[in-house]
Scaffold this motif. Structure first.
Motif, PDB file in Angstrom:
ATOM      1  N   TYR A   1      -4.123  -6.167   7.634  1.00 49.46           N
ATOM      2  CA  TYR A   1      -3.442  -5.375   8.221  1.00 49.46           C
ATOM      3  C   TYR A   1      -2.257  -4.628   7.872  1.00 49.46           C
ATOM      4  O   TYR A   1      -1.794  -5.415   7.077  1.00 49.46           O
ATOM      5  N   PRO A   2      -2.491  -3.489   8.089  1.00 55.01           N
ATOM      6  CA  PRO A   2      -1.221  -2.601   7.862  1.00 55.01           C
ATOM      7  C   PRO A   2       0.055  -3.585   8.322  1.00 55.01           C
ATOM      8  O   PRO A   2       1.324  -2.508   9.566  1.00 55.01           O
ATOM      9  N   ALA A   3       1.429  -4.721   7.347  1.00 54.28           N
ATOM     10  CA  ALA A   3       2.322  -4.934   7.439  1.00 54.28           C
ATOM     11  C   ALA A   3       3.168  -4.191   7.227  1.00 54.28           C
ATOM     12  O   ALA A   3       3.602  -3.126   6.914  1.00 54.28           O
ATOM     13  N   ARG A   4       4.240  -4.157   7.924  1.00 55.37           N
ATOM     14  CA  ARG A   4       5.554  -3.479   7.685  1.00 55.37           C
ATOM     15  C   ARG A   4       6.060  -3.743   6.625  1.00 55.37           C
ATOM     16  O   ARG A   4       6.308  -3.099   5.943  1.00 55.37           O
ATOM     17  N   ALA A   5       6.249  -5.318   6.368  1.00 52.91           N
ATOM     18  CA  ALA A   5       6.555  -5.126   5.326  1.00 52.91           C
ATOM     19  C   ALA A   5       6.355  -7.128   5.151  1.00 52.91           C
ATOM     20  O   ALA A   5       5.223  -7.442   5.904  1.00 52.91           O
ATOM     21  N   ALA A   6       6.377  -7.327   3.212  1.00 52.60           N
ATOM     22  CA  ALA A   6       5.348  -9.453   3.466  1.00 52.60           C
ATOM     23  C   ALA A   6       6.873  -9.729   3.015  1.00 52.60           C
ATOM     24  O   ALA A   6       7.724  -9.108   1.972  1.00 52.60           O
ATOM     25  N   VAL A   7       7.609 -11.177   2.929  1.00 56.62           N
ATOM     26  CA  VAL A   7       8.385 -11.881   2.256  1.00 56.62           C
ATOM     27  C   VAL A   7       7.392 -12.918   2.188  1.00 56.62           C
ATOM     28  O   VAL A   7       6.779 -13.715   2.632  1.00 56.62           O
ATOM     29  N   LEU A   8       7.858 -13.374   0.472  1.00 55.15           N
ATOM     30  CA  LEU A   8       6.576 -14.489  -0.344  1.00 55.15           C
ATOM     31  C   LEU A   8       7.982 -15.640  -0.744  1.00 55.15           C
ATOM     32  O   LEU A   8       8.142 -15.236  -1.805  1.00 55.15           O
ATOM     33  N   VAL A   9       7.585 -16.472   0.054  1.00 56.87           N
ATOM     34  CA  VAL A   9       8.519 -17.335  -0.219  1.00 56.87           C
ATOM     35  C   VAL A   9       8.264 -18.683  -1.053  1.00 56.87           C
ATOM     36  O   VAL A   9       6.973 -18.932  -1.144  1.00 56.87           O
TER      37      VAL A   9
END
Length: 272
Positions: free
Chosen positions: A120-128
């Motif tokens: 999926y072409p995510a706008r951005a990602a955050v890994l918490v």
């Protein structure tokens, strides 16, 4: 030159469709900002984000959605689910949103997000507080929580205690309430978390933020640094917090940092 990835097994053995629980909070005024899709860690459902983060995100002008992976929360049971099925859940929900989403994964949900980004072409990602899997994760889990980890190798659920999940600042009543809602992931998915291979590269190389706490008793600070280096950055740290940052006493600090990053990040694409 565009590289094409062929996954013939996905055509031969498609993921079984399920009904997924999605909880949402939307701002009063739509400003065209990218929606956030929150992915819980193993044993958690969308409720973990609905407690604090969803409403706060909407109050700051972003649409916020949280999915319960199959077998979690209010989604359909799925005792034989795999990481691939969990990633499929994320991709399907993200694809149904009106704009390209920012994917936010917590704990093992960060590994699910990493797999979903390959599809999926995510706008951005955050890994918490990311638990990104592999034998190093397994070794750390055994050392820090042998009674809760070793049974998972033989099909039982991973078990985390109050001191691992929350800081001492969270009132005991709240900690017990949250812990009582925890479920368990599928056996195959747990095994893949402990032993699986790295995810495929993300589509479009979206910007990735890694954050966590140096006092997390599940994810060591070295693992946060390693995860951030994988995406060419350094981790954003919040001392004094537990693993479940979205439920801990100081839950506003990490989510405000995430939203500030989305607003200010110079590499963020404003299209679509």
């Amino acid at each position: 030159m565009t590289e094409r990835v062929m996954r013939s097994w996905e055509w031969a053995r498609p993921v079984r469709p399920v009904r997924r629980e999605v909880l949402s909070a939307v701002p009063e005024l739509e400003e065209g900002r990218p929606p956030l899709l929150f992915v819980p860690g193993f044993g958690h459902g969308a409720w973990a984000y609905a407690e604090n983060w969803l409403g706060h995100v909407a109050a700051r002008g972003f649409s916020a959605h949280a999915v319960s992976l199959r077998g979690h929360g209010g989604s359909d049971p799925a005792p034989e689910a795999t990481l691939r099925a969990y990633a499929h859940d994320v991709v399907q929900v993200a694809a149904g949103l009106p704009r390209r989403a920012v994917l936010v994964g917590h704990g093992a949900g960060a590994l699910v997000v990493a797999h979903a980004m390959a599809r999926y072409p995510a706008r951005a990602a955050v890994l918490v507080a990311p638990v990104l899997g592999g034998w190093a994760t397994f070794g750390t889990a055994v050392r820090r929580n042998p009674l809760g980890t070793l049974p998972a190798v033989f099909g039982a659920g991973l078990r985390l205690n109050r001191k691992q999940l929350f800081s001492g600042e969270l009132p005991d009543a709240d900690a017990r309430r949250h812990a009582a809602r925890l479920g368990r992931a599928a056996r195959r998915a747990q095994w893949q978390l402990l032993t699986g291979a790295d995810p495929e590269p993300a589509v479009g190389e979206p910007p990735v933020l890694v954050l966590g706490s140096p006092d997390d008793r599940v994810v060591p600070a070295s693992a946060l640094t390693q995860a951030a280096r994988r995406y060419g950055s350094a981790p954003l740290l919040f001392p004094g917090m537990g693993h479940d940052m979205m439920l801990d006493a100081r839950w506003r600090e990490p989510i405000d940092a995430i939203l500030d990053w989305l607003v200010k990040d110079p590499s963020r694409d404003d299209r679509g």
